[in-house]
Design an enzyme around this catalytic site. Structure first.
Site, PDB file in Angstrom:
ATOM      1  N   LYS A  28      96.354  34.358  73.558  1.00 27.09           N
ATOM      2  CA  LYS A  28      97.338  33.942  72.575  1.00 27.09           C
ATOM      3  C   LYS A  28      98.534  34.810  72.739  1.00 27.09           C
ATOM      4  CE  LYS A  28      95.609  31.111  69.754  1.00 27.09           C
ATOM      5  NZ  LYS A  28      95.185  31.345  68.296  1.00 27.09           N
ATOM      6  N   ARG A  83      86.195  32.006  70.158  1.00 24.84           N
ATOM      7  CA  ARG A  83      86.457  30.827  70.918  1.00 24.84           C
ATOM      8  C   ARG A  83      87.354  31.055  72.159  1.00 24.84           C
ATOM      9  NH1 ARG A  83      91.089  27.317  70.850  1.00 24.84           N
ATOM     10  NH2 ARG A  83      90.678  25.155  71.370  1.00 24.84           N
TER      11      ARG A  83
END
Length: 371
Positions: A305, A340
């Site tokens: 991210k 995930r």
């Protein structure tokens, strides 16, 4: 203003024996919590905060007043809830240790691997196979980029992208979730062999999704994002990011149950990076254990991210493995059930080492008599 309450774990132990039994097993995970904060909010203002140990919960809740006490007892039970395994086709995914969900993006413009597997079925098949061999319990297939500023994808294009991937993953016997906010795509993917819905809009984008999920009786992942239209990052206005996300997930969970979706089919995702600043993301990550009070398994998506780049001299997405593993470990320490990730092999290795440490901690040698 009506008052609301939040029971947040704030102190943890390697095992219950370290606290003479005064610790709870957090949401059926391998994590034990011994200290808690009981937070009372009136509207957007926090008006009270009570700190207590696991053995003091009943006495603290009894002082709250009837309505708040009932909610506090419900959250306390949720914190200790042992979640049943998830059935995905012929596969069963247990939630008593962190499970790894591997990402398969078949998009031209995803922030990390856009275009790598789009219309390259042999490459995508090989990647999915490698993730399964490395230990991924679930393959999550997505055909639309949801990065900030990405254009919405036409439903027909999304189907053309994801359905071949669903079919070749199904041919391997994989447990498959489909990352979409469109009921038409979800329906086609389920027919092609997918087993679960991963809806980044929490079923707010397409009103048909809730009915479809209820009818299919499939698991559904509901994620927090401030926007309900094309831009999921829009309308990001928080009074308290942690409590606001809690309230949002509580509401969408209740809406799902009201729509006929079984409680044990619901998984919740705090939506790290969606309409959130770096400060917001860090606060939410540090407060992850609170979300167990909602009563559903938790999924965490932090792999590669942008926040990792922000904390690491803006390194490229493919250079964020170290940060991804650090955040995954934080998630495991918070009792998160599903991670995930892009880098499956490395994440499985981190999980296995983490589990070894947790297993070892359940034997407290300091309490054994001397030889």
């Amino acid at each position: 203003m009506s008052e609301s309450i939040y029971i947040r774990p704030i102190g943890f132990a390697p095992g219950p024996q370290h606290e003479d039994g005064q610790a709870i097993r957090l949401a059926g995970s391998m994590v034990y919590a011994s200290r808690f904060a009981c937070i009372v909010r009136d509207g957007t203002d926090v008006v009270a905060r009570h700190l207590f140990g696991a053995g003091e919960a009943e006495s603290v809740f009894a002082q709250l007043g009837s309505d708040l006490e009932i909610e506090a007892q419900s959250q306390w039970a949720n914190l200790q809830k042992v979640h049943a395994p998830i059935t995905l086709g012929e596969r069963t995914v247990r939630l008593d240790q962190p499970q790894i969900m591997g990402i398969l993006n078949v998009t031209p413009d995803s922030f990390s691997d856009g275009g790598e597997f789009l219309e390259k079925h042999d490459v995508g098949r090989a990647h999915a196979s490698a993730m399964l061999e490395a230990g991924a319990s679930i393959i999550d297939i997505g055909g639309e980029s949801t990065r900030p500023g990405a254009a919405a994808t036409w439903e027909g294009d999304e189907k053309e992208r994801v359905l071949p991937a669903v079919e070749y993953c199904a041919s391997m016997g994989a447990a498959i979730s489909i990352d979409t906010r469109r009921a038409g795509v979800l329906e086609a993917a389920l027919q092609a062999g997918a087993h679960a819905a991963n809806d980044v809009s929490a079923m707010r984008y397409d009103p048909r999704t809730a009915e479809l999920v209820a009818g299919a009786q499939c698991p559904v992942i509901l994620m927090h994002a401030p926007g309900s239209g094309d831009d999921l990052h829009d309308n990001a206005d928080y009074s308290d990011i942690v409590l606001d996300v809690f309230d949002f997930l509580k509401e969408v969970r209740a809406n799902a149950i009201a729509a006929g979706i079984a409680e044990d089919k619901i998984i919740l995702d705090p939506g790290i990076g969606f309409g959130k600043s770096l400060t917001d993301n860090l606060a939410l990550l540090n407060a992850l254990p609170l979300l167990h009070a909602l009563g559903s398994p938790l999924l965490l998506g932090v792999s590669r991210k942008r926040m990792i780049g922000a904390l690491s001299n803006e390194v490229d997405a493919h250079q964020r493995l170290g940060g991804s593993l650090a955040l995954a470990t934080l998630g495991m320490d918070a009792g998160v059930h599903i991670l995930r990730v892009h880098d499956v092999a490395e994440s499985v290795q981190a999980r296995n080492v983490w589990r070894g440490m947790r297993d070892s901690a359940l034997t407290d040698f300091s309490q054994m008599p001397p030889l």
